[in-house]
Scaffold this motif. Structure first.
Motif, PDB file in Angstrom:
ATOM      1  N   SER A 110       3.033  12.922  -5.687  1.00 18.96           N
ATOM      2  CA  SER A 110       2.472  12.823  -4.344  1.00 18.96           C
ATOM      3  C   SER A 110       0.983  12.470  -4.362  1.00 18.96           C
ATOM      4  O   SER A 110       0.403  12.194  -3.317  1.00 18.96           O
ATOM      5  CB  SER A 110       2.692  14.132  -3.590  1.00 18.96           C
ATOM      6  N   VAL A 124      -5.331   8.752  -4.000  1.00 17.99           N
ATOM      7  CA  VAL A 124      -4.388   8.541  -2.902  1.00 17.99           C
ATOM      8  C   VAL A 124      -3.485   9.759  -2.858  1.00 17.99           C
ATOM      9  O   VAL A 124      -2.754  10.041  -3.810  1.00 17.99           O
ATOM     10  CB  VAL A 124      -3.558   7.255  -3.104  1.00 17.99           C
ATOM     11  N   LEU A 127       1.389  10.971  -0.781  1.00 13.58           N
ATOM     12  CA  LEU A 127       2.302   9.837  -0.951  1.00 13.58           C
ATOM     13  C   LEU A 127       3.740  10.223  -0.651  1.00 13.58           C
ATOM     14  O   LEU A 127       4.240  11.245  -1.125  1.00 13.58           O
ATOM     15  CB  LEU A 127       2.213   9.289  -2.373  1.00 13.58           C
ATOM     16  N   THR A 128       4.388   9.409   0.151  1.00 13.51           N
ATOM     17  CA  THR A 128       5.821   9.534   0.387  1.00 13.51           C
ATOM     18  C   THR A 128       6.451   8.197   0.025  1.00 13.51           C
ATOM     19  O   THR A 128       5.818   7.146   0.160  1.00 13.51           O
ATOM     20  CB  THR A 128       6.135   9.886   1.852  1.00 13.51           C
ATOM     21  N   TYR A 129       7.689   8.237  -0.445  1.00 15.18           N
ATOM     22  CA  TYR A 129       8.333   7.053  -0.992  1.00 15.18           C
ATOM     23  C   TYR A 129       9.603   6.709  -0.233  1.00 15.18           C
ATOM     24  O   TYR A 129      10.357   7.593   0.162  1.00 15.18           O
ATOM     25  CB  TYR A 129       8.684   7.279  -2.470  1.00 15.18           C
ATOM     26  N   GLY A 142       5.452   3.474  -1.805  1.00 13.70           N
ATOM     27  CA  GLY A 142       4.802   4.760  -1.593  1.00 13.70           C
ATOM     28  C   GLY A 142       3.591   4.563  -0.704  1.00 13.70           C
ATOM     29  O   GLY A 142       2.768   3.688  -0.967  1.00 13.70           O
ATOM     30  N   THR A 143       3.487   5.351   0.372  1.00  5.01           N
ATOM     31  CA  THR A 143       2.340   5.250   1.274  1.00  5.01           C
ATOM     32  C   THR A 143       1.647   6.602   1.371  1.00  5.01           C
ATOM     33  O   THR A 143       2.295   7.646   1.378  1.00  5.01           O
ATOM     34  CB  THR A 143       2.752   4.779   2.683  1.00  5.01           C
ATOM     35  N   GLY A 144       0.334   6.566   1.422  1.00  4.64           N
ATOM     36  CA  GLY A 144      -0.470   7.774   1.537  1.00  4.64           C
ATOM     37  C   GLY A 144      -1.843   7.413   2.065  1.00  4.64           C
ATOM     38  O   GLY A 144      -2.057   6.314   2.580  1.00  4.64           O
ATOM     39  N   ILE A 157      -1.164   2.017  -0.455  1.00  5.01           N
ATOM     40  CA  ILE A 157       0.231   1.575  -0.512  1.00  5.01           C
ATOM     41  C   ILE A 157       0.512   1.104  -1.934  1.00  5.01           C
ATOM     42  O   ILE A 157      -0.176   0.224  -2.447  1.00  5.01           O
ATOM     43  CB  ILE A 157       0.498   0.423   0.475  1.00  5.01           C
TER      44      ILE A 157
END
Length: 189
Positions: A110, A124, A127-129, A142-144, A157
């Motif tokens: 994360s 970062v 993070l979620t995927y 993965g965005t955070g 990203i």
């Protein structure tokens, strides 16, 4: 160009397929950029390269614990910070439980720290995927949010793109021992 790393803090890993898709990244970046406040100049960095993973023992159709070894090279960046020209990642090594050719998913964690070639870094977090499969390509995005370092407050990203596993490779003696694909690291703020 000096070498830098994208590092992953040590922690327990859970399965998710490593993969990436440039098309999805562009769409996600567009959505993030559209939501960014217009009050200040936006930071933007997009870096592309290759991701190489090895599996020991090799993947078969039978679930087993394997060690994943990942090494990424991300030597090409375009950035609003002209001192950023590249980032090199890894190597990483961690166990994956219940991995098989039908279930090769890696959760990189994360929190990731991107070490830029200019000596600065971006942490970062959160993070979620999301992993999807389209036209024989498996992708994980993965965005955070950059919580510390250069580009604090920007969206982070990370995208991996790998071809789907050929099931015949899983039937060979030793199983599937490695894959290569694309990785994209992007910061949009």
């Amino acid at each position: 160009m000096s070498s830098t790393t994208l590092s992953r803090p040590a922690r327990s890993r859970t399965p998710h397929r490593t993969a990436a898709a440039l098309v999805s990244l562009v769409v996600a970046a567009g959505l993030v950029a559209a939501a960014a406040p217009a009050a200040h100049a936006a930071a933007s960095t997009t870096c592309t390269g290759t991701a190489t993973v090895g599996y020991s023992p090799g993947l078969t159709l039978t679930p087993q614990t394997v060690t994943l070894n990942e090494s990424d090279s991300v030597p090409s960046c375009v950035s609003t910070d002209p001192t950023i020209t590249g980032v090199v990642t890894g190597p990483y090594s961690y166990p994956l439980a219940n991995a098989s050719c039908n279930n090769v998913q890696v959760d990189p964690g994360s929190v990731l720290v991107i070490h830029w070639n200019n000596g600065r870094s971006s942490t970062v977090g959160g993070l979620t995927y999301v992993t999807t499969t389209t036209l024989g390509i498996s992708q994980t995005i993965g965005t955070g949010t950059v919580s510390a370092g250069e580009f604090t407050g920007a969206a982070g990203i990370l995208t991996w793109l790998f071809p789907l596993v050929n099931p015949l490779s899983c039937l060979t003696p030793g199983g599937l021992t490695g894959q290569s694909g694309t990785i994209v690291a992007e910061v949009v703020g």
